[in-house]
Design a protein around this motif. Structure first.
Motif, PDB file in Angstrom:
ATOM      1  N   ARG A   4       0.692  -1.032  -0.272  1.00 31.57           N
ATOM      2  CA  ARG A   4       0.103  -0.702  -0.273  1.00 31.57           C
ATOM      3  C   ARG A   4       1.086   1.402  -0.042  1.00 31.57           C
ATOM      4  NH1 ARG A   4      -4.586  -2.015  -1.962  1.00 31.57           N
ATOM      5  NH2 ARG A   4      -5.894   0.001  -0.869  1.00 31.57           N
ATOM      6  N   ASN A  35      -9.356  -2.431   9.186  1.00 33.97           N
ATOM      7  CA  ASN A  35     -10.724  -2.152   8.486  1.00 33.97           C
ATOM      8  C   ASN A  35     -11.876  -2.565   8.862  1.00 33.97           C
ATOM      9  OD1 ASN A  35     -11.683  -1.814   5.585  1.00 33.97           O
ATOM     10  ND2 ASN A  35      -9.914  -1.758   5.095  1.00 33.97           N
ATOM     11  N   TYR A  79      -7.794   2.334   8.507  1.00 38.37           N
ATOM     12  CA  TYR A  79      -8.195   2.163   8.045  1.00 38.37           C
ATOM     13  C   TYR A  79      -9.038   2.190   6.423  1.00 38.37           C
ATOM     14  CZ  TYR A  79      -5.525   1.961   3.326  1.00 38.37           C
ATOM     15  OH  TYR A  79      -5.312   1.536   1.323  1.00 38.37           O
ATOM     16  N   THR A  87     -10.965   1.904   4.196  1.00 37.66           N
ATOM     17  CA  THR A  87     -11.709   2.175   2.846  1.00 37.66           C
ATOM     18  C   THR A  87     -12.890   2.319   1.826  1.00 37.66           C
ATOM     19  OG1 THR A  87     -11.320   0.177   2.552  1.00 37.66           O
ATOM     20  CG2 THR A  87      -9.176   0.981   2.727  1.00 37.66           C
ATOM     21  N   GLU A  88     -13.985   1.990   2.875  1.00 38.31           N
ATOM     22  CA  GLU A  88     -15.495   1.776   2.390  1.00 38.31           C
ATOM     23  C   GLU A  88     -16.249   2.927   2.647  1.00 38.31           C
ATOM     24  OE1 GLU A  88     -15.610  -0.793   0.489  1.00 38.31           O
ATOM     25  OE2 GLU A  88     -13.767  -0.595   0.386  1.00 38.31           O
ATOM     26  N   GLY A 145      -7.243   7.228   5.552  1.00 41.58           N
ATOM     27  CA  GLY A 145      -7.876   6.801   4.608  1.00 41.58           C
ATOM     28  C   GLY A 145      -8.922   7.827   3.773  1.00 41.58           C
ATOM     29  N   ASN A 146     -10.406   7.387   3.605  1.00 43.83           N
ATOM     30  CA  ASN A 146     -11.043   8.575   2.793  1.00 43.83           C
ATOM     31  C   ASN A 146     -11.857   8.773   3.891  1.00 43.83           C
ATOM     32  OD1 ASN A 146     -10.830   7.085  -0.186  1.00 43.83           O
ATOM     33  ND2 ASN A 146     -12.292   5.769  -0.034  1.00 43.83           N
ATOM     34  N   LEU A 184      -8.041   6.770  -1.375  1.00 38.47           N
ATOM     35  CA  LEU A 184      -7.642   5.333  -2.328  1.00 38.47           C
ATOM     36  C   LEU A 184      -6.883   5.998  -3.793  1.00 38.47           C
ATOM     37  CD1 LEU A 184     -10.612   2.931  -1.958  1.00 38.47           C
ATOM     38  CD2 LEU A 184      -7.996   3.002  -0.969  1.00 38.47           C
ATOM     39  N   ASP A 214      -3.559   5.873  -2.700  1.00 37.51           N
ATOM     40  CA  ASP A 214      -3.189   4.238  -2.730  1.00 37.51           C
ATOM     41  C   ASP A 214      -3.456   3.830  -3.262  1.00 37.51           C
ATOM     42  OD1 ASP A 214      -2.171   2.381  -0.353  1.00 37.51           O
ATOM     43  OD2 ASP A 214      -3.501   3.073   0.632  1.00 37.51           O
ATOM     44  N   SER A 256     -13.163   7.300  -4.075  1.00 40.89           N
ATOM     45  CA  SER A 256     -11.750   6.177  -3.908  1.00 40.89           C
ATOM     46  C   SER A 256     -11.001   6.256  -5.571  1.00 40.89           C
ATOM     47  CB  SER A 256     -13.234   4.210  -4.219  1.00 40.89           C
ATOM     48  OG  SER A 256     -13.543   4.780  -5.951  1.00 40.89           O
TER      49      SER A 256
END
Length: 306
Positions: free
Chosen positions: A19, A45, A61, A63-64, A87-88, A102, A105, A204
């Motif tokens: 990553r 996550n 982290y 991501t979603e 993260g996001n 992302l 990333d 993303s």
């Protein structure tokens, strides 16, 4: 400086050491070693219940979409659970929160930097959009109902290629021996929606992948936050919302207008995908990540304070 790390609740085939945030931190002399039994830091996550209660530093982290995966959001709200969250995320003035979306990333060659942004802005200037195919969408599902409505609507203008599992109507680009980017380079437009609208700060890799290939993004997702606005040229993104008839109609009419007027199409297509000095905003994200991580590990691992 060696640091033992592990990770929980990630997707299949996830490789933490690949990553970009790991690669960015390694620039400061850290050497990360995978150690499930006795980690110094665990990255967590949202794909599963968050139950880790060991002694390691806990870094969330994101991501979603946290509106969908609420478990990690609840843990963030607890405030004392995570030592840091990356993260996001929206950019916040917090020692614990660090925006690392992302779209940065990725493996090093795809992380937006000054050289890549200049190359991409020049790429669209050098292309003749009148020689490109109309539109594509690369997707495996429409589980949340925001893909096929726009595909069906825009198909009234011209044929839309669907090489993925969703609405498959052409060969996959894998069968043609192409990468996704090489495939998308043949198109004017690419439909690249998020699965959900998402929480604030959720953007993303989809817009980045689209503009890296030179396409005009047809995008569904939350309006970019104030940092994202300084990176992606919003005038070259066409948005839609399947929950709004007005939005769908506006999207359709805009694309129909461009396809009916060659001069307008060329002018729209040749706009720079990236905002000038966007790399400075991304670089500042990396500096923020490095500083907050350094302060955290010095305090928690090496008993230093500032």
């Amino acid at each position: 400086m060696k640091i033992k790390v592990w990770y929980y609740n990630f997707w299949k085939h996830f490789n933490l050491l690949e990553r970009s945030f790991i690669q960015v931190l390694e620039e400061d002399g850290y050497e990360f070693i995978l150690d499930e039994e006795n980690p110094d830091i665990v990255f967590i996550n949202s794909f599963g219940q968050i139950t880790y209660d060991g002694p390691a530093i806990k870094i969330g982290y994101v991501t979603e979409d946290m509106c969908r995966f609420t478990g990690i959001y609840k843990k963030i709200q607890e405030k004392k659970y995570f030592d840091m969250v990356i993260g996001n995320l929206p950019p916040l003035k917090s020692s614990k929160i660090c925006k690392h979306p992302l779209y940065v990333d990725a493996k090093n060659k795809n992380i937006p930097n000054k050289e890549l942004m200049i190359k991409m802005n020049k790429k669209v200037l050098d292309k003749d959009p009148t020689k490109l195919k109309f539109c594509s969408i690369v997707a495996s599902h429409d589980m949340f109902g925001n893909r096929m409505p726009i595909v069906n609507l825009l198909s009234k203008i011209k044929f839309i290629e669907c090489p993925g599992k969703l609405n498959n109507n052409v060969k996959s680009f894998d069968e043609e021996g192409l990468t996704k980017e090489e495939y998308l380079e043949n198109f004017l437009f690419n439909i690249c929606p998020e699965n959900h609208e998402g929480h604030e700060g959720y953007t993303s890799e989809k817009i980045r992948e689209c503009i890296t290939a030179g396409c005009i993004p047809i995008y569904y997702g939350r309006t970019n936050d104030h940092q994202d606005l300084k990176i992606f040229n919003q005038d070259r993104i066409i948005r839609y919302d399947t929950n709004s008839k007005e939005s769908m109609s506006k999207c359709f009419n805009k694309i129909k207008e461009l396809m009916s007027n060659q001069d307008k199409l060329i002018k729209f297509y040749k706009q720079p995908p990236y905002v000038e000095d966007a790399d400075l905003i991304i670089n500042q994200m990396f500096i923020d990540l490095k500083n907050k991580f350094k302060n955290l590990v010095n305090k928690k691992l090496f008993n230093k304070s500032y």
